[in-house]
Design a protein around this motif. Structure first.
Motif, PDB file in Angstrom:
ATOM      1  N   SER A  90       0.858  -1.187   0.000  1.00  0.00           N
ATOM      2  CA  SER A  90       0.000   0.000   0.000  1.00  0.00           C
ATOM      3  C   SER A  90       0.893   1.236   0.000  1.00  0.00           C
ATOM      4  CB  SER A  90      -0.953  -0.009   1.201  1.00  0.00           C
ATOM      5  OG  SER A  90      -0.255  -0.140   2.427  1.00  0.00           O
ATOM      6  N   ASN A  91       0.929   1.965   1.100  1.00  0.00           N
ATOM      7  CA  ASN A  91       1.868   3.078   1.251  1.00  0.00           C
ATOM      8  C   ASN A  91       2.053   3.393   2.731  1.00  0.00           C
ATOM      9  OD1 ASN A  91      -0.362   4.626   2.078  1.00  0.00           O
ATOM     10  ND2 ASN A  91      -0.605   5.615   0.081  1.00  0.00           N
ATOM     11  N   VAL A  92       2.880   4.368   3.017  1.00  0.00           N
ATOM     12  CA  VAL A  92       3.196   4.722   4.395  1.00  0.00           C
ATOM     13  C   VAL A  92       1.953   5.214   5.134  1.00  0.00           C
ATOM     14  CG1 VAL A  92       4.521   6.304   5.863  1.00  0.00           C
ATOM     15  CG2 VAL A  92       5.613   5.229   3.879  1.00  0.00           C
ATOM     16  N   SER A  93       1.166   6.061   4.487  1.00  0.00           N
ATOM     17  CA  SER A  93       0.001   6.655   5.136  1.00  0.00           C
ATOM     18  C   SER A  93      -1.015   5.607   5.571  1.00  0.00           C
ATOM     19  CB  SER A  93      -0.674   7.665   4.194  1.00  0.00           C
ATOM     20  OG  SER A  93       0.212   8.710   3.857  1.00  0.00           O
ATOM     21  N   VAL A  94      -1.321   4.678   4.678  1.00  0.00           N
ATOM     22  CA  VAL A  94      -2.289   3.627   4.990  1.00  0.00           C
ATOM     23  C   VAL A  94      -1.800   2.788   6.164  1.00  0.00           C
ATOM     24  CG1 VAL A  94      -3.283   1.470   4.138  1.00  0.00           C
ATOM     25  CG2 VAL A  94      -3.265   3.501   2.680  1.00  0.00           C
ATOM     26  N   LEU A 256       4.753  12.845   3.328  1.00  0.00           N
ATOM     27  CA  LEU A 256       4.306  13.892   2.413  1.00  0.00           C
ATOM     28  C   LEU A 256       5.468  14.761   1.957  1.00  0.00           C
ATOM     29  CD1 LEU A 256       0.955  14.992   4.116  1.00  0.00           C
ATOM     30  CD2 LEU A 256       1.200  13.960   1.851  1.00  0.00           C
ATOM     31  N   LEU A 257       6.390  15.038   2.882  1.00  0.00           N
ATOM     32  CA  LEU A 257       7.545  15.868   2.549  1.00  0.00           C
ATOM     33  C   LEU A 257       8.526  15.133   1.639  1.00  0.00           C
ATOM     34  CD1 LEU A 257       8.268  17.480   6.047  1.00  0.00           C
ATOM     35  CD2 LEU A 257       7.234  18.578   4.046  1.00  0.00           C
ATOM     36  N   ILE A 258       8.647  13.814   1.834  1.00  0.00           N
ATOM     37  CA  ILE A 258       9.654  13.050   1.096  1.00  0.00           C
ATOM     38  C   ILE A 258       9.095  12.456  -0.195  1.00  0.00           C
ATOM     39  CG2 ILE A 258      11.166  11.019   1.187  1.00  0.00           C
ATOM     40  CD1 ILE A 258      11.417  11.530   4.220  1.00  0.00           C
ATOM     41  N   PHE A 259       7.896  11.818  -0.110  1.00  0.00           N
ATOM     42  CA  PHE A 259       7.338  11.120  -1.264  1.00  0.00           C
ATOM     43  C   PHE A 259       6.285  11.935  -2.006  1.00  0.00           C
ATOM     44  CE2 PHE A 259       8.485   7.639   1.773  1.00  0.00           C
ATOM     45  CZ  PHE A 259       9.603   7.207   1.069  1.00  0.00           C
ATOM     46  N   LYS A 260       5.856  13.034  -1.417  1.00  0.00           N
ATOM     47  CA  LYS A 260       4.945  13.996  -2.039  1.00  0.00           C
ATOM     48  C   LYS A 260       3.644  13.356  -2.551  1.00  0.00           C
ATOM     49  CE  LYS A 260       8.515  17.373  -3.186  1.00  0.00           C
ATOM     50  NZ  LYS A 260       9.350  16.959  -2.076  1.00  0.00           N
ATOM     51  N   SER A 262       2.546  10.688  -3.966  1.00  0.00           N
ATOM     52  CA  SER A 262       2.144   9.302  -3.695  1.00  0.00           C
ATOM     53  C   SER A 262       1.558   9.126  -2.309  1.00  0.00           C
ATOM     54  CB  SER A 262       3.343   8.360  -3.864  1.00  0.00           C
ATOM     55  OG  SER A 262       4.339   8.640  -2.894  1.00  0.00           O
ATOM     56  N   GLU A 263       1.710  10.123  -1.437  1.00  0.00           N
ATOM     57  CA  GLU A 263       1.211  10.016  -0.068  1.00  0.00           C
ATOM     58  C   GLU A 263       0.083  10.993   0.240  1.00  0.00           C
ATOM     59  OE1 GLU A 263       1.956   7.857   2.230  1.00  0.00           O
ATOM     60  OE2 GLU A 263       3.500   6.797   1.089  1.00  0.00           O
ATOM     61  N   HIS A 264      -0.375  11.745  -0.749  1.00  0.00           N
ATOM     62  CA  HIS A 264      -1.465  12.696  -0.506  1.00  0.00           C
ATOM     63  C   HIS A 264      -2.764  11.941  -0.240  1.00  0.00           C
ATOM     64  CE1 HIS A 264       0.262  16.639  -0.937  1.00  0.00           C
ATOM     65  NE2 HIS A 264       0.907  16.268  -2.031  1.00  0.00           N
ATOM     66  N   MET A 265      -3.443  12.367   0.809  1.00  0.00           N
ATOM     67  CA  MET A 265      -4.681  11.710   1.210  1.00  0.00           C
ATOM     68  C   MET A 265      -5.862  12.658   1.024  1.00  0.00           C
ATOM     69  SD  MET A 265      -3.597   8.707   2.320  1.00  0.00           S
ATOM     70  CE  MET A 265      -4.915   8.040   3.336  1.00  0.00           C
TER      71      MET A 265
END
Length: 295
Positions: A90-94, A256-260, A262-265
Motif C-alpha cells: 500500500s503506502n506509508v500513510s495507509v 508527504l515531505l519526502i514522497f509527495k 504518492s502520499e497525498h490523502m
C-alpha cells in the motif's frame, strides 16, 4: 515519580517520532519485508551487544524468562513483517494510520491476559480511534490487503507491549531487548533456512540499502527499542500504545515531505488524524489526575 513520568512521556514522544521515520525507511529500502526485518534485527543485535559490553551489563536471567523473551521476540518479528509488508503493498500513510488501532487492541488484551479491570474510558478512547481510522479511509478498497496487514501488525504490537509490561520493572531494557531481538531473528533464520531463503542474493545488499538498514537498525531499532522498554517502567501499556497513535501523524507528515504526491490523502484524513491526536491529549489529561501507578 511524577518527574519520572514526565521524562518518560517526553522520551516516548521522541521514540514515536523515530518510529514514524521507520516507515519512511521501510519505503526507501528496496528489500522485501522478510529480508528487511531479518537484517534489521540482526544488525540491531550487534549494536545492542556492543552497548551491553561497553556498559558491562550482566545478561544472565532465569531460563523460564528466556523462553518468554524469545516468544516476545517472535511476536515483534511478526509485527515488523506485517508492518513492512503493508507498506510495500500500500503506502506509508495507509500503514501508519491503521496502527492507531493498537490502543483498542491493548484495552482488550490487558484484561484478558492480566485480569486488569476494564476501564471505561480506555475502551471509549479505543473506539474513538477506530472511528478516526474509519473516517481516514472510508473503505479504501484499493488498499484492502495493506489495511489487513497493518491491522494485524497493530494487534501484534499491542500483544508485544502487554507481554513486555510484565518484565520492564524487573529487568534492564537492554537485556530484554537483546533476548527479544535474538529470539525474533532466530525464528526468522530457522524459517529462511528450511525454506531455502538464504541465497547469495539475500546477502547481496546495495550500498544505499546497507546505509538505510544501518540507520534503521541502530537509531530506529536498537536505541528506540531499549528506550521504549525503559519508559514502560513508568507508563502503562495502554498509555504507551495510545501515544504510539501519534506515529501516523509524524510519519505521514514526513512521507508527504519526502514522497509527495504518492502520499497525498483525502482531506478527511486530517479529520481522522485530529481525532487521534485529541484522543492522545485527553488520555494524558486523565492520567495526570490519576495515581502514579495508573499512569
Amino acid at each position: 515519580m511524577q518527574n519520572d513520568n514526565f521524562k518518560s512521556y517526553a522520551l516516548l514522544h521522541l521514540i514515536v517520532f523515530i518510529w514514524g521515520f521507520t516507515a519512511i525507511l521501510g519505503a526507501l529500502i528496496s528489500l522485501d519485508a522478510l529480508p528487511l526485518v531479518w537484517w534489521r534485527m540482526s544488525l540491531a543485535v550487534v549494536f545492542i551487544l556492543i552497548y551491553i559490553r561497553f556498559k558491562k551489563i550482566k545478561t544472565k536471567i532465569p531460563r523460564k524468562t528466556v523462553f518468554a523473551f524469545l516468544f516476545a521476540g517472535l511476536v515483534i518479528a511478526l509485527h515488523w513483517l506485517t508492518f513492512f509488508k503493508a507498506i510495500k503493498v500500500s503506502n506509508v500513510s495507509v500503514t501508519l494510520a491503521c496502527l492507531s488501532t493498537g490502543a483498542f487492541f491493548t484495552s482488550i488484551l490487558e484484561p484478558l491476559l492480566f485480569g486488569k479491570k476494564v476501564v471505561w474510558y480506555e475502551v471509549l478512547f479505543g473506539l474513538i480511534v477506530v472511528g478516526g481510522l474509519y473516517i481516514i479511509f472510508n473503505v479504501e478498497v484499493d488498499y484492502v490487503l495493506g489495511i489487513v496487514l497493518a491491522l494485524t501488525s497493530a494487534f501484534l504490537s499491542a500483544l508485544f507491549t502487554v507481554i513486555n509490561a510484565k518484565y520492564t520493572k524487573i529487568y534492564m531494557p537492554s537485556v530484554i531487548s537483546l533476548y527479544e531481538l535474538v529470539g525474533g531473528v532466530s525464528f526468522l533464520s530457522i524459517y529462511l533456512l528450511f525454506s531455502g531463503g538464504f541465497t547469495s542474493e539475500f546477502f547481496s545488499l546495495s550500498i544505499e540499502d546497507l546505509g538505510w538498514l544501518t540507520l534503521l537498525a541502530s537509531v530506529c531499532t536498537a536505541y528506540a527499542f531499549i528506550a521504549s522498554v525503559k519508559v514502560m517502567k513508568y507508563l502503562s501499556p495502554y498509555t504507551v500504545m495510545l501515544t504510539i497513535n501519534l506515529e501516523p501523524i509524524y510519519g505521514i507528515i514526513l512521507a508527504l515531505l519526502i514522497f509527495k504526491d504518492s502520499e497525498h490523502m483525502n482531506p478527511m484524513f486530517y479529520v481522522g488524524a485530529a481525532i487521534i491526536l485529541l484522543t492522545v491529549i485527553l488520555n494524558g489529561l486523565i492520567k495526570k489526575y490519576k495515581k502514579p501507578e495508573t499512569n
